[in-house]
Design a protein around this motif. Structure first.
Motif, PDB file in Angstrom:
ATOM      1  N   VAL A   1       0.796  -1.126   0.178  1.00 20.37           N
ATOM      2  CA  VAL A   1       0.080  -0.279   0.338  1.00 20.37           C
ATOM      3  C   VAL A   1       0.936   1.520  -0.021  1.00 20.37           C
ATOM      4  N   ILE A   2       0.507   1.955  -1.155  1.00 22.22           N
ATOM      5  CA  ILE A   2       1.336   3.456  -0.985  1.00 22.22           C
ATOM      6  C   ILE A   2       1.229   4.374   0.380  1.00 22.22           C
ATOM      7  N   ASN A   3       2.587   5.141   0.393  1.00 21.55           N
ATOM      8  CA  ASN A   3       2.181   6.049   1.269  1.00 21.55           C
ATOM      9  C   ASN A   3       1.008   7.012   1.853  1.00 21.55           C
ATOM     10  N   ALA A   4       1.122   7.391   0.940  1.00 23.95           N
ATOM     11  CA  ALA A   4      -0.402   8.627   0.675  1.00 23.95           C
ATOM     12  C   ALA A   4      -1.918   7.451   1.401  1.00 23.95           C
ATOM     13  N   ARG A   5      -1.529   6.633   0.495  1.00 22.57           N
ATOM     14  CA  ARG A   5      -2.978   5.586   1.147  1.00 22.57           C
ATOM     15  C   ARG A   5      -2.233   4.440   2.785  1.00 22.57           C
ATOM     16  N   ASP A   6      -1.400   4.723   2.443  1.00 24.67           N
ATOM     17  CA  ASP A   6      -0.727   3.766   4.161  1.00 24.67           C
ATOM     18  C   ASP A   6      -1.352   4.557   5.725  1.00 24.67           C
ATOM     19  N   ILE A   7      -2.249   4.016   6.561  1.00 24.01           N
ATOM     20  CA  ILE A   7      -2.104   4.870   7.630  1.00 24.01           C
ATOM     21  C   ILE A   7      -2.522   4.398   8.940  1.00 24.01           C
ATOM     22  N   CYS A   8      -1.367   2.874   8.566  1.00 25.33           N
ATOM     23  CA  CYS A   8      -1.016   2.165   9.446  1.00 25.33           C
ATOM     24  C   CYS A   8       0.318   2.328   9.495  1.00 25.33           C
ATOM     25  N   GLU A   9       1.335   2.442   9.543  1.00 26.71           N
ATOM     26  CA  GLU A   9       3.167   2.488  10.057  1.00 26.71           C
ATOM     27  C   GLU A   9       3.445   1.428   9.839  1.00 26.71           C
ATOM     28  N   ASN A  10       4.475   0.972   9.584  1.00 27.76           N
ATOM     29  CA  ASN A  10       5.976   0.120   9.988  1.00 27.76           C
ATOM     30  C   ASN A  10       4.543  -1.624   9.794  1.00 27.76           C
ATOM     31  N   THR A  11       4.493  -1.676   9.039  1.00 29.32           N
ATOM     32  CA  THR A  11       3.280  -3.148   9.270  1.00 29.32           C
ATOM     33  C   THR A  11       3.997  -4.128   9.491  1.00 29.32           C
ATOM     34  N   PRO A  12       3.950  -5.347  10.388  1.00 30.36           N
ATOM     35  CA  PRO A  12       5.243  -6.658   9.759  1.00 30.36           C
ATOM     36  C   PRO A  12       5.033  -6.625   8.513  1.00 30.36           C
ATOM     37  N   LEU A  13       6.426  -7.183   8.273  1.00 28.37           N
ATOM     38  CA  LEU A  13       6.836  -7.440   6.601  1.00 28.37           C
ATOM     39  C   LEU A  13       6.245  -8.995   6.422  1.00 28.37           C
TER      40      LEU A  13
END
Length: 340
Positions: free
Chosen positions: A42-54
């Motif tokens: 998910v691109i950063n512009a749409r990602d509201i949950c940072e640092n999701t586990p790989l």
């Protein structure tokens, strides 16, 4: 000619410089927003949950999806010391659970009360059951959940989570837990090979008892053996074992007798088939739930029984987003404990 070429070169250089200058400002911000910093797709512009586990499954906004395997939880309620009444201020904490139960009519809720080791053992056993019943009664009376879909158990100090040597440990052991299960049809599962319908009632296996009988008959032992073999193969299943009597005798005696008869079945499954007691939920109702009238000898005979319901832990296959502010604390999420 040389002057003309020089002018063209100057114009070209100027244009390239302007383009380069413009690319170093706005497009850099755009490029950053189009990146996928945590590599969750998910691109950063749409990602509201940072640092999701790989490697995690995520939703449209990049928030982690968690497959909820089993519904086990601790009720987020508190009781005063030695008390079992659920205060009205805690009723709202049951709203989401009640809504879930209404939306999944095929499920049953098992509520278990536990205590620390302070006080007499029999007192703690009674207190733990009353606390479980208090939550059950609130779900029934306030949220209109059918009483047939809730089973309340009290285990006292039998199953501690931590050492009772410390206050923190004792506090952890004073708890009321819940588990959502789904009943199984014993005939469909091939558990009960005898197709004689009087021994199956509402998907429950019925084991009859004679008046003042405390032991299982030879025929009943065969039924119990089939149950034991099934439980050994299906580790995710539990039994709800409920004892019942006719109206002969006092209420106190009938409750005691019904529990003892149900416990007989549990003891056989535990000792002869190595089924852990945690998978055997025993209740005794005395004469409170007859299946027919007690006015005749035949009716009383039918009411003297132990009913056994086979249930499996309810599983939700569809991934869901789990909020941190949930009304229950989940014990098992993806096979590991989660703390919120």
């Amino acid at each position: 000619m040389k002057i003309r070429l020089a002018r063209i070169a100057i114009i070209t250089f100027s244009l390239c410089s302007n383009i380069a200058a413009s690319q170093s400002l706005y497009p850099e911000i755009l490029a950053q927003s189009l990146k996928d910093t945590d590599s969750d797709g998910v691109i950063n512009a749409r990602d509201i949950c940072e640092n999701t586990p790989l490697g995690s499954e995520v939703d449209y906004h990049g928030c982690q999806l968690t497959t909820l395997n089993f519904y086990n939880f601790n009720f987020d309620v508190r009781f005063d010391s030695g008390q079992s009444n659920l205060k009205p201020e805690f009723h709202s904490k049951l709203e989401n659970l009640a809504s879930f139960l209404k939306n999944t009519p095929e499920t049953t809720l098992l509520i278990e009360g536990h205590t620390d080791n302070i006080g007499a053992e029999n007192y703690n056993l009674s207190l733990s059951k009353k606390r479980a019943e208090s939550i059950a009664n609130t779900l029934i009376s306030v949220f209109n959940i059918s009483p047939d879909r809730i089973k309340s158990f009290g285990f006292g100090e039998q199953y501690p989570l931590a050492s009772n040597e410390t206050e923190a440990g004792r506090q952890a052991n004073r708890r009321v837990t819940g588990e959502i299960v789904k009943p199984l049809d014993p005939l469909i599962q091939g558990i009960y090979k005898n197709k004689d319908r009087p021994y199956i009632n509402n998907n429950k296996i019925i084991i009859p008892f004679d008046s003042n009988q405390y032991t299982a008959s030879k025929h009943n032992t065969l039924v119990i053996q089939e149950l034991g073999e099934f439980l050994q193969k299906e580790s995710g299943t539990l039994l709800v074992i409920e004892g019942h009597t006719d109206i002969t005798g006092s209420e106190t005696l009938n409750i005691k007798l019904s529990i003892e008869r149900a416990q007989i079945i549990a003891n056989i499954l535990h000792t002869q088939h190595s089924v852990p007691y945690k998978r055997l939920k025993v209740l005794g109702y005395g004469s409170n739930f007859p299946i027919t009238s007690n006015t005749t000898a035949e009716g009383r005979k039918q009411n003297r029984r132990v009913s056994i319901e086979v249930v499996t832990r309810f599983q939700l296959q569809k991934p869901i987003t789990i909020s941190k502010w949930t009304i229950w604390n989940l014990d098992e999420v993806d096979g590991k404990t989660e703390e919120y």
